[in-house]
Design an enzyme around this catalytic site. Sequence first.
Site, PDB file in Angstrom:
ATOM      1  N   ARG A 112       4.574  34.509  11.057  1.00 12.67           N
ATOM      2  CA  ARG A 112       3.666  35.017  12.099  1.00 12.67           C
ATOM      3  C   ARG A 112       4.495  35.796  13.113  1.00 12.67           C
ATOM      4  NH1 ARG A 112       2.459  29.724  15.961  1.00 12.67           N
ATOM      5  NH2 ARG A 112       4.607  29.027  16.041  1.00 12.67           N
ATOM      6  N   ASN A 150      -0.111  35.702  20.819  1.00 11.53           N
ATOM      7  CA  ASN A 150       0.445  34.366  21.023  1.00 11.53           C
ATOM      8  C   ASN A 150       1.952  34.489  21.105  1.00 11.53           C
ATOM      9  OD1 ASN A 150      -0.045  31.334  20.923  1.00 11.53           O
ATOM     10  ND2 ASN A 150       1.576  31.590  19.397  1.00 11.53           N
ATOM     11  N   GLU A 151       2.529  33.947  22.156  1.00  7.32           N
ATOM     12  CA  GLU A 151       3.991  33.947  22.293  1.00  7.32           C
ATOM     13  C   GLU A 151       4.607  35.256  21.787  1.00  7.32           C
ATOM     14  OE1 GLU A 151       5.422  30.259  20.559  1.00  7.32           O
ATOM     15  OE2 GLU A 151       5.048  29.233  22.449  1.00  7.32           O
ATOM     16  N   CYS A 156      12.189  44.377  16.461  1.00  6.13           N
ATOM     17  CA  CYS A 156      12.034  45.150  15.232  1.00  6.13           C
ATOM     18  C   CYS A 156      13.013  46.314  15.270  1.00  6.13           C
ATOM     19  CB  CYS A 156      10.595  45.651  15.108  1.00  6.13           C
ATOM     20  SG  CYS A 156      10.306  46.532  13.563  1.00  6.13           S
ATOM     21  N   CYS A 161      10.286  52.169  15.131  1.00  2.08           N
ATOM     22  CA  CYS A 161      10.881  51.724  16.391  1.00  2.08           C
ATOM     23  C   CYS A 161      12.023  52.663  16.775  1.00  2.08           C
ATOM     24  CB  CYS A 161      11.352  50.280  16.285  1.00  2.08           C
ATOM     25  SG  CYS A 161       9.964  49.121  16.287  1.00  2.08           S
ATOM     26  N   GLU A 310       0.443  25.190  26.721  1.00  2.00           N
ATOM     27  CA  GLU A 310       0.694  24.273  25.608  1.00  2.00           C
ATOM     28  C   GLU A 310       1.761  23.270  25.989  1.00  2.00           C
ATOM     29  OE1 GLU A 310       1.960  26.134  21.962  1.00  2.00           O
ATOM     30  OE2 GLU A 310       0.523  27.776  22.153  1.00  2.00           O
ATOM     31  N   GLU A 358       3.167  22.691  10.605  1.00  2.00           N
ATOM     32  CA  GLU A 358       2.818  21.958  11.829  1.00  2.00           C
ATOM     33  C   GLU A 358       2.039  20.672  11.568  1.00  2.00           C
ATOM     34  OE1 GLU A 358       1.354  25.082  14.345  1.00  2.00           O
ATOM     35  OE2 GLU A 358       3.394  25.640  14.919  1.00  2.00           O
ATOM     36  N   TYR A 360       3.331  17.932  11.019  1.00  3.08           N
ATOM     37  CA  TYR A 360       4.011  16.824  11.708  1.00  3.08           C
ATOM     38  C   TYR A 360       4.172  17.088  13.201  1.00  3.08           C
ATOM     39  CZ  TYR A 360       4.620  15.408   6.950  1.00  3.08           C
ATOM     40  OH  TYR A 360       4.359  15.066   5.660  1.00  3.08           O
TER      41      TYR A 360
HETATM   42  C1  GLA Z   1       4.121  27.399  19.909  1.00  7.02           C
HETATM   43  C2  GLA Z   1       2.902  28.135  19.394  1.00  7.02           C
HETATM   44  C3  GLA Z   1       1.881  27.248  18.769  1.00  7.02           C
HETATM   45  C4  GLA Z   1       2.524  26.142  17.969  1.00  7.02           C
HETATM   46  C5  GLA Z   1       3.470  25.374  18.861  1.00  7.02           C
HETATM   47  C6  GLA Z   1       4.116  24.192  18.165  1.00  7.02           C
HETATM   48  O1  GLA Z   1       4.086  27.129  21.245  1.00  7.02           O
HETATM   49  O2  GLA Z   1       2.292  28.943  20.365  1.00  7.02           O
HETATM   50  O3  GLA Z   1       1.069  28.046  17.948  1.00  7.02           O
HETATM   51  O4  GLA Z   1       3.207  26.706  16.908  1.00  7.02           O
HETATM   52  O5  GLA Z   1       4.495  26.241  19.256  1.00  7.02           O
HETATM   53  O6  GLA Z   1       5.012  23.538  19.029  1.00  7.02           O
HETATM   54 ZN    ZN Z   2       9.355  48.452  14.192  1.00  6.89          ZN
END
Ligand code: GLA
Ligand code: ZN
Length: 673
Positions: A112, A150-151, A156, A161, A310, A358, A360
């Site tokens: 991802r 997300n995060e 790259c 680029c 989170e 994930e 676990y």
């Molecule tokens: C990150 C991601 C989540 C998940 C958690 C697991 O913070 O944003 O999608 O993968 O880690 O700790």
């Molecule tokens: Zn690139």
Amino acid sequence: MVESSKVQKILYGGDYNPEQWPEDIWEEDMRLFKEAHIDIVTLNVFSWAQLQPSEDTYDFSKLDKIMELVQKNGLKVCMATSTAAHPAWMARKYPDILRTEKNGVKRKFGSRHNSCPNSPTYRKYASKLVEKLAERYKDYDNIVCWHISNEFGGECYCENCEKRFRSWVKDKYKTIEEVNRAWNMAFWGHTLYDFEDIVTPDLRSEEFEWDGIRTNFQGISLDYARFNSDSLLECFLLEKEILKKYTPDIPVTTNLMGMYKPLDYQKWAEYMDFVSWDNYPTYNAKPYEPALSHDLMRGCKNGKPFALMEQTPGVTNWHLYCSLKRPGVMRLYSYQAMAHGADTVMFFQMRRSIGACEKYHSAVIDHVGTSDTRVFREVSALGKELETIGSSILGARSKAEIAIVFDWDNWRAIDWSAGPSRLLNYCDQIKKYYYALWRNHYPVDIISVKDDLSKYKLVIAPMLYMCKKGYDQTIRSFVENGGTFVTTTFSGYVDDNDLVVTGGYPGKLKDILGIWVEELDALPPEEANSFIYKGTEYPAQVLCDVLHLRSANELAKYEKDFYAGAPVITVNAFGAGKAYYFATQSNDDFYKEFLSDICSECGVQPLLKCDEDLEVTERSNSNGDFLFVLNHSQEKKEFVLPYDACNLVTGTEYFKGKEIKISGKDAMILIKK
Ligand code: GLA
Ligand code: ZN
């Protein structure tokens, strides 16, 4: 953070992925959420594949159902845009979407956070998806914020680029001569003749043969990092603009990650409506470490409260050892986030998945599927407390008189510097100074080099190696006007391009500090010099400056080696203020002593005088002053307040001067009377 009439309390919930489960389980989730006092879910974080199964087909049927369900159940929604992982068909059809790694390997579909930020395909389809989402869900009044991607992260080095980097450099420097000057390309005959000569600094080019940490041309590495951070920021802004078109009043965020080098969060935060971040302290983290990260995240947005987007309710799968959060610790960490400015407490994840990496990672609802678990009971108990706390602390801010300066470019430049020592670690130095203040209960802001210093009495800039254009003047005015400034060895060396400022170290800070550093000795880990401060001997390690006094006074000197007798701590009276210089690195005991002395000299008081295992912070708003006291030890501790107060959750009253007991791992919010 989410300042809206829709939000009347600390929001409590987290990432919820019902699409990974058969529908007959959803109603059970709703029942369990109620039992746990959950009031918000983050939806749709990784659903692109489901929402757009092919280039021309979009399918929102499942998300529609989920939205109906959560609305019916009174849940608020943090709505993600799903653009952090592209669908498989897109990778197959449009390979420009795939990232190229630093070693030149072009990735295939998988994992991802995998899209090239400069891929026209990525930008086109991410925008289309976001447009459809915004249009479709804009009238849901339970959506309290948008969560873009997300995060954001990674890098790259693909051809797209590279092309974009060339134009970014051209915009910045205008002429190739100026690029050659900024990057010092006369070195090793690197002179560029044309913008087309610019290539990405990776393991195939400038970073060939290094150890993967240091680089050959720091000026190029720095600009590439800035460019990469900007490229990802452009993706964020692309989505944000679309969302604002449909829902101008819904605040927009993305989840940050604390000390994360690739992205300059101080710059990012300017464009975010509020900061949110993900807190995953490792099993061996010291309590002050997440405290520092919270302060850093809060500081990115000028002290405005942030969202804890989170945290794990129990274990984290990706740590080396997935140790359980001990009883009470999830609550303690949640209070710690609030203590430092969080106005939400949110988890990853609501229900523990059964497959992939994930499974676990713990969740509010575990694999057993019932509420009969320790984690669930703790989550539910905290949920109840947050209901009692209600809206009282929302928006409350800290009023620190001390600031520590943190700068992303400085961090990168120190890390990539080929010399003077592999032991240099900028973040560790920040931690040392922060810890010295934290353990003595002084509130601290972590600020950027763009922030105003006038509200602080004391500003500390550990290893300010890169003193950016104009920052010497910011410090100079601060000290002239009566402020106290502290800096250290390896400061003031270079400008924004990592070019050395000639005329003696620490460059433009020399007059403020009243010293001149002639030489810099790097000691291997097994060696140390020493010095005596107020009768105690402390180690001088890692770096030892050999410096000369100009207008400064010496407070301690080296005890050994050929520079024995040379100054190691100095102070310079400058205007109405003072500037301290610490010419080496030492141990925690020293920093604690040294900074307490400076604090009392410039009239900064700790919030409380009490045991070091107690963490103390304060937040204030129009409802009052809220003192947070957190006991990080297992044992019961005592403290005494210099005023009357009341426990916000239990209503217990405490009287000035009377001993208050706090159990191991407990946390309290006390409102001043
Ligand atoms: C990150 C991601 C989540 C998940 C958690 C697991 O913070 O944003 O999608 O993968 O880690 O700790
Ligand atoms: Zn690139």
